[in-house]
Enzyme design. Structure first.
Site, PDB file in Angstrom:
ATOM      1  N   CYS A  93      13.078  15.335  31.759  1.00 57.80           N
ATOM      2  CA  CYS A  93      12.449  16.046  33.106  1.00 57.80           C
ATOM      3  C   CYS A  93      11.902  15.010  33.962  1.00 57.80           C
ATOM      4  O   CYS A  93      11.614  13.654  33.582  1.00 57.80           O
ATOM      5  CB  CYS A  93      11.100  16.869  32.548  1.00 57.80           C
ATOM      6  SG  CYS A  93      10.282  17.674  33.723  1.00 57.80           S
ATOM      7  N   ASP A 107       9.177  14.740  35.360  1.00 60.48           N
ATOM      8  CA  ASP A 107       7.901  14.544  35.132  1.00 60.48           C
ATOM      9  C   ASP A 107       7.492  13.072  34.976  1.00 60.48           C
ATOM     10  O   ASP A 107       8.110  12.205  34.112  1.00 60.48           O
ATOM     11  CB  ASP A 107       7.248  15.297  34.054  1.00 60.48           C
ATOM     12  CG  ASP A 107       5.691  15.351  33.779  1.00 60.48           C
ATOM     13  OD1 ASP A 107       4.934  14.347  33.844  1.00 60.48           O
ATOM     14  OD2 ASP A 107       5.088  16.570  33.827  1.00 60.48           O
ATOM     15  N   ARG A 143       5.152  11.540  33.799  1.00 59.02           N
ATOM     16  CA  ARG A 143       4.616  11.181  32.526  1.00 59.02           C
ATOM     17  C   ARG A 143       5.396  11.084  31.254  1.00 59.02           C
ATOM     18  O   ARG A 143       5.121  10.646  30.179  1.00 59.02           O
ATOM     19  CB  ARG A 143       3.545  12.358  31.903  1.00 59.02           C
ATOM     20  CG  ARG A 143       2.475  12.321  33.060  1.00 59.02           C
ATOM     21  CD  ARG A 143       1.435  13.658  32.930  1.00 59.02           C
ATOM     22  NE  ARG A 143       2.415  14.800  33.198  1.00 59.02           N
ATOM     23  CZ  ARG A 143       1.786  15.994  33.000  1.00 59.02           C
ATOM     24  NH1 ARG A 143       0.356  16.137  32.676  1.00 59.02           N
ATOM     25  NH2 ARG A 143       2.612  17.124  33.331  1.00 59.02           N
ATOM     26  N   HIS A 148       9.462  18.488  27.265  1.00 60.12           N
ATOM     27  CA  HIS A 148       8.196  18.026  26.835  1.00 60.12           C
ATOM     28  C   HIS A 148       7.218  19.056  27.101  1.00 60.12           C
ATOM     29  O   HIS A 148       7.109  20.256  27.867  1.00 60.12           O
ATOM     30  CB  HIS A 148       7.529  17.027  27.875  1.00 60.12           C
ATOM     31  CG  HIS A 148       7.189  17.348  29.284  1.00 60.12           C
ATOM     32  ND1 HIS A 148       6.138  17.734  29.874  1.00 60.12           N
ATOM     33  CD2 HIS A 148       8.308  17.285  30.396  1.00 60.12           C
ATOM     34  CE1 HIS A 148       6.316  17.997  31.136  1.00 60.12           C
ATOM     35  NE2 HIS A 148       7.419  17.712  31.356  1.00 60.12           N
ATOM     36  N   CYS A 186       5.204  21.576  30.121  1.00 60.97           N
ATOM     37  CA  CYS A 186       6.027  21.205  31.358  1.00 60.97           C
ATOM     38  C   CYS A 186       5.952  22.159  32.569  1.00 60.97           C
ATOM     39  O   CYS A 186       5.828  23.393  32.350  1.00 60.97           O
ATOM     40  CB  CYS A 186       7.806  21.497  30.876  1.00 60.97           C
ATOM     41  SG  CYS A 186       8.830  21.063  32.207  1.00 60.97           S
TER      42      CYS A 186
HETATM   43 CO    CO Z   1       8.532  18.781  32.948  1.00 61.05          CO
END
Ligand code: CO
Length: 201
Positions: A40, A42, A44, A96, A99
């Protein structure tokens, strides 16, 4: 703020050269990663950081909610290059919990173009409606959908002509589905691996 980034880069490069004077020369000549990471976007969930891998050790493709769209030329180009030129041995689809892409797919609101992008997640939800409806807690239900979506992406990858062709030629190549926990920093293997099973063979 950008100056900070450039200063940090100077310091990082200096430290690397200090540890190993040939570090950049060696890396600039070739990359030989064993892994392709599909994760992803993302911020993090950075592949190298959470797996402890150094530059050169993992080839990375990231998009919103780590999806495998069959017509995604970006992903397919990355996949073909990773399999045919780099010869990666493992492909990891890592999603994750928590999400935002999964939540956005299911919240019933309009978000724009990304609603088209997230359609495969709603398809997975529809296909697993019975399973998901038994989960009362909304957070737990979203996390379960997150796992189901990862397994669906692993399956979709295994069905691409690129992977099918690699398996038919006897390439050692496995696909794994993992999920990362933002709250504990741990990766869990979802046991939905695909290992060299070309269709019709
Ligand atoms: Co995500």
């Amino acid at each position: 703020m950008l100056t900070d980034l450039l200063d940090q880069n100077l310091e990082w490069a200096r430290q690397k050269r200090q540890e190993d004077p040939n570090y950049f020369k060696r890396l600039s000549e070739q990359q030989q990663p064993d892994y392709l990471w599909i994760g992803c976007s993302d911020s993090r969930v950075p592949a190298n950081v959470i797996t402890g891998l150094a530059p050169g050790e993992v080839f990375v493709h990231r998009n919103v909610a780590n999806l495998v769209h069959r017509g995604d030329l970006n992903l397919l180009s990355v996949l073909e290059f990773a399999v045919e030129s780099l010869g990666v041995r493992h492909i990891i689809v890592c999603g994750h919990y928590g999400c935002g892409g999964i939540k956005a797919a299911m919240d019933g609101h309009r978000h724009g173009i990304v609603d088209h992008w997230l359609q495969p997640i709603r398809d997975v939800a529809d296909q697993n409606r019975k399973d998901l409806d038994t989960i009362v807690d909304p957070g737990t239900r979203i996390n379960r959908l997150c796992e189901l979506s990862i397994a669906a992406q692993v399956d979709a990858l295994g069905r691409t002509p690129i992977i099918q062709s690699a398996w038919q030629r006897g390439k050692e190549l496995s696909i794994h589905g993992w999920v990362y926990g933002l709250s504990d920093g741990l990766i869990r293997d979802l046991d939905c691996n695909r290992v060299g099973s070309a269709m019709g063979s």
